[in-house]
Write a protein that holds these residues in place. Sequence first.
Motif, PDB file in Angstrom:
ATOM      1  N   GLU A 222       0.826  -1.209   0.000  1.00 27.69           N
ATOM      2  CA  GLU A 222       0.000   0.000   0.000  1.00 27.69           C
ATOM      3  C   GLU A 222       0.855   1.251   0.000  1.00 27.69           C
ATOM      4  OE1 GLU A 222      -2.708  -0.247   3.254  1.00 27.69           O
ATOM      5  OE2 GLU A 222      -3.914  -1.849   2.358  1.00 27.69           O
ATOM      6  N   THR A 223       1.971   1.211   0.731  1.00 28.29           N
ATOM      7  CA  THR A 223       2.863   2.371   0.771  1.00 28.29           C
ATOM      8  C   THR A 223       3.468   2.618  -0.599  1.00 28.29           C
ATOM      9  OG1 THR A 223       3.395   1.904   3.086  1.00 28.29           O
ATOM     10  CG2 THR A 223       4.891   3.354   1.897  1.00 28.29           C
ATOM     11  N   ILE A 224       3.867   1.556  -1.276  1.00 29.39           N
ATOM     12  CA  ILE A 224       4.446   1.682  -2.618  1.00 29.39           C
ATOM     13  C   ILE A 224       3.407   2.206  -3.599  1.00 29.39           C
ATOM     14  CG2 ILE A 224       5.373   0.355  -4.566  1.00 29.39           C
ATOM     15  CD1 ILE A 224       6.706  -1.472  -2.425  1.00 29.39           C
ATOM     16  N   ASN A 225       2.183   1.701  -3.497  1.00 27.45           N
ATOM     17  CA  ASN A 225       1.120   2.156  -4.414  1.00 27.45           C
ATOM     18  C   ASN A 225       0.798   3.626  -4.194  1.00 27.45           C
ATOM     19  OD1 ASN A 225       0.862  -0.332  -5.634  1.00 27.45           O
ATOM     20  ND2 ASN A 225      -0.789  -1.032  -4.266  1.00 27.45           N
ATOM     21  N   ASN A 226       0.992   4.087  -2.970  1.00 28.30           N
ATOM     22  CA  ASN A 226       0.719   5.496  -2.673  1.00 28.30           C
ATOM     23  C   ASN A 226       1.928   6.393  -2.927  1.00 28.30           C
ATOM     24  OD1 ASN A 226      -1.913   4.943  -1.851  1.00 28.30           O
ATOM     25  ND2 ASN A 226      -1.271   4.494   0.250  1.00 28.30           N
ATOM     26  N   SER A 227       3.013   5.812  -3.418  1.00 26.44           N
ATOM     27  CA  SER A 227       4.227   6.584  -3.717  1.00 26.44           C
ATOM     28  C   SER A 227       4.408   6.678  -5.223  1.00 26.44           C
ATOM     29  CB  SER A 227       5.439   5.909  -3.086  1.00 26.44           C
ATOM     30  OG  SER A 227       5.723   4.688  -3.744  1.00 26.44           O
ATOM     31  N   THR A 228       5.493   7.325  -5.615  1.00 28.97           N
ATOM     32  CA  THR A 228       5.795   7.477  -7.052  1.00 28.97           C
ATOM     33  C   THR A 228       6.813   6.456  -7.530  1.00 28.97           C
ATOM     34  OG1 THR A 228       7.520   9.087  -6.501  1.00 28.97           O
ATOM     35  CG2 THR A 228       5.299   9.942  -6.936  1.00 28.97           C
ATOM     36  N   LEU A 229       7.059   5.455  -6.702  1.00 29.25           N
ATOM     37  CA  LEU A 229       8.091   4.477  -7.053  1.00 29.25           C
ATOM     38  C   LEU A 229       7.810   3.788  -8.384  1.00 29.25           C
ATOM     39  CD1 LEU A 229      10.665   2.947  -6.223  1.00 29.25           C
ATOM     40  CD2 LEU A 229       9.205   1.310  -5.018  1.00 29.25           C
ATOM     41  N   LEU A 230       6.550   3.386  -8.604  1.00 37.09           N
ATOM     42  CA  LEU A 230       6.206   2.634  -9.825  1.00 37.09           C
ATOM     43  C   LEU A 230       5.438   3.476 -10.846  1.00 37.09           C
ATOM     44  CD1 LEU A 230       5.252  -0.824  -8.287  1.00 37.09           C
ATOM     45  CD2 LEU A 230       7.401  -0.113  -9.322  1.00 37.09           C
ATOM     46  N   SER A 231       5.305   4.772 -10.600  1.00 37.97           N
ATOM     47  CA  SER A 231       4.719   5.701 -11.587  1.00 37.97           C
ATOM     48  C   SER A 231       3.357   5.240 -12.097  1.00 37.97           C
ATOM     49  CB  SER A 231       5.684   5.875 -12.780  1.00 37.97           C
ATOM     50  OG  SER A 231       6.932   6.354 -12.343  1.00 37.97           O
ATOM     51  N   GLY A 232       2.435   5.044 -11.192  1.00 37.46           N
ATOM     52  CA  GLY A 232       1.063   4.730 -11.599  1.00 37.46           C
ATOM     53  C   GLY A 232       0.763   3.264 -11.716  1.00 37.46           C
ATOM     54  N   VAL A 233       1.763   2.440 -11.689  1.00 35.22           N
ATOM     55  CA  VAL A 233       1.545   0.992 -11.743  1.00 35.22           C
ATOM     56  C   VAL A 233       1.247   0.520 -10.330  1.00 35.22           C
ATOM     57  CG1 VAL A 233       2.548  -1.247 -12.276  1.00 35.22           C
ATOM     58  CG2 VAL A 233       3.066   0.731 -13.721  1.00 35.22           C
ATOM     59  N   THR A 234       0.140  -0.187 -10.160  1.00 37.46           N
ATOM     60  CA  THR A 234      -0.250  -0.651  -8.829  1.00 37.46           C
ATOM     61  C   THR A 234       0.121  -2.113  -8.639  1.00 37.46           C
ATOM     62  OG1 THR A 234      -2.456  -1.240  -9.617  1.00 37.46           O
ATOM     63  CG2 THR A 234      -2.163   0.980  -8.698  1.00 37.46           C
ATOM     64  N   LEU A 235       0.442  -2.394  -7.398  1.00 37.92           N
ATOM     65  CA  LEU A 235       0.761  -3.773  -7.036  1.00 37.92           C
ATOM     66  C   LEU A 235      -0.434  -4.400  -6.334  1.00 37.92           C
ATOM     67  CD1 LEU A 235       4.372  -3.441  -5.527  1.00 37.92           C
ATOM     68  CD2 LEU A 235       3.730  -4.138  -7.845  1.00 37.92           C
ATOM     69  N   GLY A 236      -0.706  -5.625  -6.672  1.00 40.44           N
ATOM     70  CA  GLY A 236      -1.720  -6.384  -5.973  1.00 40.44           C
ATOM     71  C   GLY A 236      -1.056  -7.538  -5.233  1.00 40.44           C
ATOM     72  N   TYR A 237      -1.807  -8.267  -4.469  1.00 38.14           N
ATOM     73  CA  TYR A 237      -1.216  -9.373  -3.718  1.00 38.14           C
ATOM     74  C   TYR A 237      -2.222 -10.491  -3.511  1.00 38.14           C
ATOM     75  CZ  TYR A 237      -3.575  -6.933   0.159  1.00 38.14           C
ATOM     76  OH  TYR A 237      -4.511  -6.310   0.958  1.00 38.14           O
ATOM     77  N   GLU A 238      -1.717 -11.679  -3.371  1.00 40.98           N
ATOM     78  CA  GLU A 238      -2.467 -12.863  -2.980  1.00 40.98           C
ATOM     79  C   GLU A 238      -1.626 -13.576  -1.917  1.00 40.98           C
ATOM     80  OE1 GLU A 238      -3.540 -15.475  -6.116  1.00 40.98           O
ATOM     81  OE2 GLU A 238      -4.826 -14.017  -7.133  1.00 40.98           O
ATOM     82  N   ILE A 239      -2.135 -13.600  -0.701  1.00 39.75           N
ATOM     83  CA  ILE A 239      -1.390 -14.175   0.411  1.00 39.75           C
ATOM     84  C   ILE A 239      -2.081 -15.459   0.860  1.00 39.75           C
ATOM     85  CG2 ILE A 239      -0.505 -13.790   2.742  1.00 39.75           C
ATOM     86  CD1 ILE A 239      -0.587 -10.794   2.163  1.00 39.75           C
ATOM     87  N   TYR A 240      -1.291 -16.503   1.013  1.00 42.96           N
ATOM     88  CA  TYR A 240      -1.830 -17.814   1.371  1.00 42.96           C
ATOM     89  C   TYR A 240      -1.227 -18.271   2.701  1.00 42.96           C
ATOM     90  CZ  TYR A 240      -3.439 -18.068  -3.456  1.00 42.96           C
ATOM     91  OH  TYR A 240      -4.063 -17.810  -4.655  1.00 42.96           O
ATOM     92  N   ASP A 241      -2.017 -19.029   3.407  1.00 48.25           N
ATOM     93  CA  ASP A 241      -1.576 -19.603   4.676  1.00 48.25           C
ATOM     94  C   ASP A 241      -1.034 -21.014   4.426  1.00 48.25           C
ATOM     95  OD1 ASP A 241      -1.142 -20.331   7.279  1.00 48.25           O
ATOM     96  OD2 ASP A 241      -3.276 -20.467   7.834  1.00 48.25           O
TER      97      ASP A 241
END
Length: 927
Positions: free
Chosen positions: A82-101
């Motif tokens: 979320e911090t990366i998505n709210n920053s300019t690190l990826l210039s508009g490209v958003t990261l998603g995630y799938e977390i498994y137990d």
Amino acid sequence: MALVTFLIPCFVIGTDIAFSCQNTDDFVGASSPGDIVIGGLFAVHSEMLRPEEYPIKPVIQNCAGFEIQIFLQTLAMIHAIETINNSTLLSGVTLGYEIYDTCAEVTKAMASALRFLSKFNSSEDVVEFKCNYTDYIPRIKAVVGASYSEVSMAVSRLLALQLIPQVSPVSSAEILSDKIRFPSFFRTIPSDFHQTRAMTHLICESGWNWIGVIATDDDNGRFALESFGVQAMANNVCIAFKEMLPAYLSDNTFHTKVDHAIEKIVKETRVNVIVVFMRQFHVLKLFKKAIERNVKKIWIASDNWSAAVKISAIPNIRQLGTIVGFGFKSGDMSTFQDFLRNLHEKSTDNNKFLHEYIMLLSVCAHLEYHDFQMCISNQSQDDLLQNVENKHQIWRDDFLNANIEPGFIHSTVLAVYAIAHAIKGQCKDRNCKDPSAFTPWELLEELKKVTVIDDDKEIKFDSNGDMSTSYDVLLWKEIDGHMEITSMAEYDPEKGDFIFEDEEKKKEFLDLKKVQSTCSQHCRPGQMKKVTESPHTCCYECVYCPENHYSNQTDMDYCYRCNNKTYWAPINSTTCYRKTIHFLAWTDWFAIFLLLLSAFGVVLVLSISVIFTKNLNTPVVKASGGLTVCYIILFSHFLIFLSTVFFIDEPTEFKCKTRQALFGISFALCISCILIKSLKILLAFSFDPKLQNFLKCVYKPVPTVVTCTGIQVVICTFWLIFRTPFVKQNFSIPRAIILECNEGSIVAFGIMLGYIAALAFVCFIFAFKGRKLPENYNEAKFITFGMLIYFIAWIVFIPVYATTFGKYLPAVEIIVVLISNYGILCCTFLPKCYVIIYKQETNTKSAFLKMIYTYSSKSAGSVAVSQISLESKSSSSRATISDSCKSEKNSVNGNCHSQVPGQRLIKGKGLPKNTARTVARKRLSSI
């Protein structure tokens, strides 16, 4: 190209249950859409429920044992994305995630990884089998996890099929650094190689060498144990016992093996340090049992549980002793703590972990802190669904913040940012809004070159895919009745040393040394280890270093030998001492005594010289061979006395060469002159015609003296040229060096002494033949006695010299030189000095004539009577008398007096008076 597709079904475990898996999306623990999706594998639960001992049907069961610390890691991953998505690190490209137990199970982790491999946008989660996955676009681009090395090993092999990058924030097994077997695996922590080396360094620094190890019986535990064993062996640390506990709590033998491990710890009383490579829930069970048995040790924690808050909250944890461990380097937690404070505002629709946590809060909220924590950990998913009914949702801000393990949170955030920077590198000239813009293997190549800024430092993956971050050395301390986990030092893997913030921290570290954990007592300096029958090198006896050996450190395997022969060491020594140099010094009382004897001899020689000089024209001096011969003999005695000086004080090359040569030549000169005197006396008083002829031929004073002395000079010259004496260091005495003269050649030394002995023997023979001379002139008798003294002294000298060693060896030779020199000097000159001083009336020409006349009368009369008795028995008596007359004539230089009528020769009455007087005058003149 042949293509086979696999469908990933979701095995149904129940109906109408929130945690049941009715489709593949139900398998996901937390998810969020994005242009690029990152997978996550975390053991949010500690075990999988098994209705039977062994699985019968291929059904994935529900899990139990909610792990707050690992749940926090999933939240750290979400927070970082979320911090990366709210920053300019990826210039508009958003990261998603799938977390498994993974539930700490390889099987469930493999199921999750299989879904990661499914084709992107496949409605049925199809995994295609291909010979070439170069253009294949899977569901996710990279994976963060897993929580345990054993799981990471299995998952990494599966992900390596498509070279999907896997970045683990926790898995530390050394084997994962092998890029041949795990080509797509990375981690944001050091490998266990550095951790086990740090542990061994701590153990060595604290003086421990007899320890126990407890590990889980899985890949992570076995590899950690193997790595630690290698490090321990290299540093002379012995492992007294190794206990392996089952990897899964569902194992029916788990509690039995825990009891066995505790029993082993209690039995090994000399083991006071235990190294623990286990998961947190294993340690929890072990410590509870140890508290029951009142076990108190020093526990060295691995990075898995060194910062585990829930373990530190166990009641009476202080009774276990001291806990010190190694945790991953942490960073700034402030933003993550802010995230946790606002967590209750987050939707739980796409985060089943958060939803489960909220339900756990509702069930366990009425309990105290520790019980509350245990309640959360002990609830199964099935039980939770039953207990949560009619419960109001309660939120506790403090609980999550209190359970943060900064090292794991920091390494998780680093893993996400490393992947994000690699994505940024791929998106420079591509439209990453399109998920097919790049493949995982391309991201893998970019990830190898990534540099991440952490705490103003640039860090990157090394060739093994590891990040060489440092460790925090953690010490569990009781503060205000609560166990706090504090940082004691920092361990730098590159330097291999500890870094302390201040002296107080260093003192805490040094306090660990107060506890002893050794198989044997430490060997003090001056001792060494003696291996016993035990197979362990740490079990030994301490024995003293033998003589001439030392040890200057504790626990030395062997004693050092003193460097060279000039040093020595007593038994049980910590250093070597320089040996004392010994020689017969001027200040030694015995040397002083011998020097006084030599000085007295010199004074005696000078006194005799004065006496003879003053009585130059007296018969006694003339009868001694004259002043010249006496001076030569006295001078040789003087040189002999002088030669003793060279035997004293520190030997030098000059002294060693001079002393024997000076003594040998001087003594040969002395004996040669005395030999001439013996010949002359015998020649003067002998009545034997054959002996007279022989003596006349031999008696050549000057050539004889020169020849006899010259032979000795030649012997000494050859000796000094070819086998010259030299200074030698004698090490026969353990604590001293004896400086002595080595004669160079014992043969040459023996020849020199043997030659003097030969001269003395010849002199003795001639002197012995003249032993019956007139009493006032009986010099031959005293010469005989002097030679006897010489022989006795040197015969005694040989065995004494051969068996004597030490600094008094030269004194032995000085004594024999003085005895023989004094003997000859006194026997040769003192009788004459006595006559000169005390019997002056006999030291006149008339007295000497009378004495010689009397002796000649008796000697000649005896010869004549002998001739007459022969005449009565032989018809040739005249001829015999004539021969006797001739013999007498020879003895008195041609004056033969024939017997005439009227002159009677009576036995016992001697010669006629006129004949005796003539003989006396001739003999006196010849002398």
